[in-house]
Design an enzyme around this catalytic site. Structure first.
Site, mmCIF file in Angstrom:
data_model
loop_
_atom_site.group_PDB
_atom_site.id
_atom_site.type_symbol
_atom_site.label_atom_id
_atom_site.label_comp_id
_atom_site.label_asym_id
_atom_site.label_seq_id
_atom_site.Cartn_x
_atom_site.Cartn_y
_atom_site.Cartn_z
ATOM 1 N N ALA A 33 0.826 -1.211 0.000
ATOM 2 C CA ALA A 33 0.000 0.000 0.000
ATOM 3 C C ALA A 33 0.857 1.257 0.000
ATOM 4 O O ALA A 33 1.245 1.775 1.059
ATOM 5 C CB ALA A 33 -0.947 -0.026 1.198
ATOM 6 N N LEU A 34 1.127 1.731 -1.219
ATOM 7 C CA LEU A 34 1.902 2.956 -1.399
ATOM 8 C C LEU A 34 0.982 4.099 -1.852
ATOM 9 O O LEU A 34 1.002 5.188 -1.294
ATOM 10 C CB LEU A 34 3.011 2.713 -2.440
ATOM 11 C CG LEU A 34 3.898 3.895 -2.825
ATOM 12 C CD1 LEU A 34 4.806 4.304 -1.660
ATOM 13 C CD2 LEU A 34 4.785 3.547 -4.045
ATOM 14 N N THR A 49 -4.282 -3.341 -4.577
ATOM 15 C CA THR A 49 -4.558 -4.698 -5.049
ATOM 16 C C THR A 49 -4.564 -5.640 -3.847
ATOM 17 O O THR A 49 -3.693 -5.545 -2.981
ATOM 18 C CB THR A 49 -3.462 -5.136 -6.060
ATOM 19 O OG1 THR A 49 -3.421 -4.191 -7.113
ATOM 20 C CG2 THR A 49 -3.739 -6.519 -6.612
ATOM 21 N N GLY A 69 8.844 -5.386 -9.320
ATOM 22 C CA GLY A 69 7.409 -5.531 -9.600
ATOM 23 C C GLY A 69 7.109 -5.281 -11.069
ATOM 24 O O GLY A 69 6.250 -5.934 -11.668
ATOM 25 N N GLU A 100 1.733 0.042 -11.148
ATOM 26 C CA GLU A 100 3.184 -0.049 -10.878
ATOM 27 C C GLU A 100 3.958 0.951 -11.739
ATOM 28 O O GLU A 100 5.050 0.661 -12.233
ATOM 29 C CB GLU A 100 3.675 -1.492 -11.008
ATOM 30 C CG GLU A 100 2.921 -2.366 -10.003
ATOM 31 C CD GLU A 100 3.538 -3.693 -9.687
ATOM 32 O OE1 GLU A 100 4.761 -3.828 -9.823
ATOM 33 O OE2 GLU A 100 2.783 -4.593 -9.273
ATOM 34 N N THR A 138 2.767 4.387 -14.427
ATOM 35 C CA THR A 138 2.216 4.560 -15.777
ATOM 36 C C THR A 138 3.349 4.466 -16.810
ATOM 37 O O THR A 138 4.533 4.517 -16.454
ATOM 38 C CB THR A 138 1.585 5.966 -15.908
ATOM 39 O OG1 THR A 138 2.620 6.923 -15.639
ATOM 40 C CG2 THR A 138 0.430 6.173 -14.941
ATOM 41 N N GLU A 198 4.287 6.750 -18.638
ATOM 42 C CA GLU A 198 5.079 7.983 -18.540
ATOM 43 C C GLU A 198 6.137 7.850 -17.436
ATOM 44 O O GLU A 198 7.267 8.308 -17.589
ATOM 45 C CB GLU A 198 4.143 9.180 -18.250
ATOM 46 C CG GLU A 198 3.210 9.544 -19.406
ATOM 47 C CD GLU A 198 2.088 8.521 -19.687
ATOM 48 O OE1 GLU A 198 1.713 7.772 -18.762
ATOM 49 O OE2 GLU A 198 1.607 8.470 -20.836
HETATM 50 N N1 CAA Z 1 15.156 2.504 -8.196
HETATM 51 C C1 CAA Z 1 15.851 2.753 -7.062
HETATM 52 N N2 CAA Z 1 15.856 3.976 -6.456
HETATM 53 C C2 CAA Z 1 15.133 4.959 -7.045
HETATM 54 C C3 CAA Z 1 14.375 4.749 -8.208
HETATM 55 C C4 CAA Z 1 14.418 3.462 -8.799
HETATM 56 N N3 CAA Z 1 13.714 3.159 -9.911
HETATM 57 N N4 CAA Z 1 13.752 5.903 -8.543
HETATM 58 C C5 CAA Z 1 14.110 6.813 -7.606
HETATM 59 N N5 CAA Z 1 14.942 6.241 -6.699
HETATM 60 C C6 CAA Z 1 15.576 6.851 -5.545
HETATM 61 C C7 CAA Z 1 16.509 7.992 -5.974
HETATM 62 O O1 CAA Z 1 17.802 7.494 -6.245
HETATM 63 C C8 CAA Z 1 16.500 8.889 -4.742
HETATM 64 O O2 CAA Z 1 17.349 8.315 -3.777
HETATM 65 P P1 CAA Z 1 18.239 9.244 -2.771
HETATM 66 O O3 CAA Z 1 17.276 9.925 -1.862
HETATM 67 O O4 CAA Z 1 19.110 8.275 -2.071
HETATM 68 O O5 CAA Z 1 18.974 10.201 -3.634
HETATM 69 C C9 CAA Z 1 15.071 8.738 -4.212
HETATM 70 O O6 CAA Z 1 14.567 7.504 -4.760
HETATM 71 C C10 CAA Z 1 14.158 9.869 -4.632
HETATM 72 O O7 CAA Z 1 14.231 9.928 -6.019
HETATM 73 P P2 CAA Z 1 13.669 11.124 -6.876
HETATM 74 O O8 CAA Z 1 14.016 12.445 -6.234
HETATM 75 O O9 CAA Z 1 14.103 10.887 -8.262
HETATM 76 O O10 CAA Z 1 12.100 10.921 -6.708
HETATM 77 P P3 CAA Z 1 10.925 11.560 -7.503
HETATM 78 O O11 CAA Z 1 9.998 12.158 -6.523
HETATM 79 O O12 CAA Z 1 11.432 12.411 -8.618
HETATM 80 O O13 CAA Z 1 10.139 10.273 -8.084
HETATM 81 C C11 CAA Z 1 9.621 8.495 -9.547
HETATM 82 C C12 CAA Z 1 10.706 9.328 -8.877
HETATM 83 C C13 CAA Z 1 10.362 7.569 -10.493
HETATM 84 C C14 CAA Z 1 8.649 9.347 -10.346
HETATM 85 C C15 CAA Z 1 8.860 7.694 -8.448
HETATM 86 O O14 CAA Z 1 8.093 8.544 -7.640
HETATM 87 C C16 CAA Z 1 7.958 6.621 -8.991
HETATM 88 O O15 CAA Z 1 8.448 5.542 -9.349
HETATM 89 N N6 CAA Z 1 6.623 6.859 -9.027
HETATM 90 C C17 CAA Z 1 5.660 5.856 -9.417
HETATM 91 C C18 CAA Z 1 5.177 5.102 -8.232
HETATM 92 C C19 CAA Z 1 4.475 3.847 -8.619
HETATM 93 O O16 CAA Z 1 4.933 3.070 -9.438
HETATM 94 N N7 CAA Z 1 3.337 3.615 -7.975
HETATM 95 C C20 CAA Z 1 2.624 2.405 -8.192
HETATM 96 C C21 CAA Z 1 1.994 1.983 -6.934
HETATM 97 S S1 CAA Z 1 2.122 0.315 -6.554
HETATM 98 C C22 CAA Z 1 0.983 -0.512 -7.462
HETATM 99 O O17 CAA Z 1 0.468 -0.087 -8.446
HETATM 100 C C23 CAA Z 1 0.787 -1.864 -6.943
HETATM 101 C C24 CAA Z 1 -0.421 -2.600 -7.245
HETATM 102 O O18 CAA Z 1 -1.305 -2.661 -6.427
HETATM 103 C C25 CAA Z 1 -0.502 -3.394 -8.498
#
Ligand code: CAA
Length: 379
Positions: free
Chosen positions: A124-125, A158, A242, A363, A365, A367
């Site tokens: 739950a994110l 989910t 994921g 997980e 979009t 984008e």
């Molecule tokens: N892998 C590892 N670390 C990562 C990462 C990745 N893919 N993306 C970012 N990070 C780390 C960065 O290195 C940074 O680390 P430090 O603090 O150590 O420097 C930290 O995370 C923050 O990174 P950003 O400043 O780049 O973060 P941001 O606010 O710009 O966001 C983003 C990055 C890629 C947009 C992220 O917010 C993201 O992935 N968003 C989408 C979330 C998502 O997928 N939600 C789906 C919900 S779950 C779901 O759908 C499940 C279900 O039920 C089916």
């Protein structure tokens, strides 16, 4: 470079294919119509070892590699993407992170029943105002003695009402941005914790997607995973894996729609011959098969990189971005090949077309995948 599956991989493929055909196919249309969670089917998937495939046997897992997992995901998704998302969340978003980051005591208590499929997990994110922008969490956990007091709402979860064990992300220090997010185990039935409205969805209708509400829920301090502030990195690392699972789901939806369309094209006759003998259909089949093969290479490559211990974050995003587009394109063409029959439930492809869309949304979009990929390229 080896493109062949090992004997173990082929055994997994056969087991998943048999299960999909014998156990999932018979009720899949009715479950979709009724939005009915596949309770018995998921239980059997646990017994067959599909719910904790990559987890070490000492924690009741299958001890398999990620390639085995994507092979199983592909086969099950060809028939039932609702059952496969339940499996994907439990394997990649729940069990994998726990094995990697939780304490031994937490693994003993939570991972063992999750990996064996005796209990079901949820991750739950997302929140009403924090989906793609996952750092904007409003749910908060305030430390009071030996407990955190949890308040807030999660959305689009989910397994929301079906799970037993939940990984909940919450702010423990608002002033620190993403470094103030922590992650906790919360159990079903705890006082102040309820699941809300079940979403009435376009696709994956038999899966369970709900909101979660927390009002002064007491979470023992020992239920935090890792240090305070580790939750966001935990979420990002877990989502990298994921996305391989969802890419495999998208691949399976595409391959399933293609297989239904191919079989139909050999049976259905127009103008005196099977429609597979018309060039217009042959061109469609050729495009579908080619894009599925390209998606499969990306999905297997991302899984292989993970198994090699290499960085797979942007490979998994590429696999998800591409495979989810292929799932949309191929399932639409599969409906077209079926003509009017493709538009009715009985022929399965309209369901796969509806199921395909979510793979471009959850997980991350498409984008978001492009953000992850471009960061990987520019790093
Ligand atoms: N892998 C590892 N670390 C990562 C990462 C990745 N893919 N993306 C970012 N990070 C780390 C960065 O290195 C940074 O680390 P430090 O603090 O150590 O420097 C930290 O995370 C923050 O990174 P950003 O400043 O780049 O973060 P941001 O606010 O710009 O966001 C983003 C990055 C890629 C947009 C992220 O917010 C993201 O992935 N968003 C989408 C979330 C998502 O997928 N939600 C789906 C919900 S779950 C779901 O759908 C499940 C279900 O039920 C089916």
């Amino acid at each position: 470079m080896h493109f062949e599956l090992t004997e173990e991989h082929r055994a997994v493929q056969e087991a998943a294919r048999d299960f999909a055909k014998n156990e999932l196919l018979p009720g899949v249309i009715q479950r979709d119509i009724e939005s009915r969670f596949p309770v018995e089917e998921i239980k059997k998937m646990g017994e067959l070892g599909f719910m904790g495939m990559m987890i070490e046997p000492k924690y009741n897992g299958g001890g398999m590699d990620t390639v085995s997992y994507v092979i199983a995901m592909e086969e099950l998704s060809k028939i039932d993407a609702s059952a496969s998302v339940v499996m994907s969340v439990n394997n990649s978003l729940v069990c994998w992170g726990i094995e990697r980051y939780a304490s031994e005591a937490q693994k003993e208590k939570y991972l063992k029943p999750l990996a064996s499929g005796q209990k079901l997990g949820a991750f739950a994110l997302s929140e009403p105002e924090a989906g793609s922008d996952a750092t904007s969490q409003k749910t908060e956990a305030k430390l009071e003695g030996d407990y955190y007091v949890l308040n807030g709402t999660k959305n689009w979860i989910t397994n929301g009402s079906q799970a037993d064990i939940y990984l909940i992300f919450a702010q423990t220090d608002h002033s620190k941005g993403h470094k103030g997010i922590s992650v906790f185990f919360v159990e079903k039935g705890w006082e102040g914790f309820t699941s809300g409205h079940k979403e009435d969805k376009l696709g994956i209708r038999a899966s369970d997607t709900t909101s979660l509400m927390f009002t002064d829920v007491k979470v023992p301090i020992e239920n935090r995973i890792g240090e305070e502030g580790f939750g966001f990195i935990y979420a990002m690392e877990t989502l990298n894996g994921g996305r391989i699972g969802i890419a495999a789901q998208a691949l399976g939806i595409a391959a399933g729609a293609y297989e239904f369309a191919l079989a139909y094209s050999k049976e259905r006759k127009t103008f005196g011959k099977p429609i597979s003998q018309h060039q217009s259909i042959q061109f469609k089949l050729a495009d579908m098969a080619t894009s599925i093969e390209a998606a499969r290479l990306l999905v297997y490559k991302a899984a292989w990189l993970k198994d090699q211990g290499e960085d797979y974050s942007h490979a998994s995003a590429m696999a998800k971005l591409y495979a989810s587009q292929v799932a949309m394109d191929v399932s639409i063409e599969a409906v077209q090949i079926h003509g009017g029959y493709g538009y009715v439930r009985e022929y399965h492809v309209e369901r796969l077309m509806r199921d395909a869309k979510i793979t471009q949304i959850y997980e991350g979009t498409s984008e978001i995948q492009k953000i992850v990929i471009s960061r990987g390229i520019l790093r």
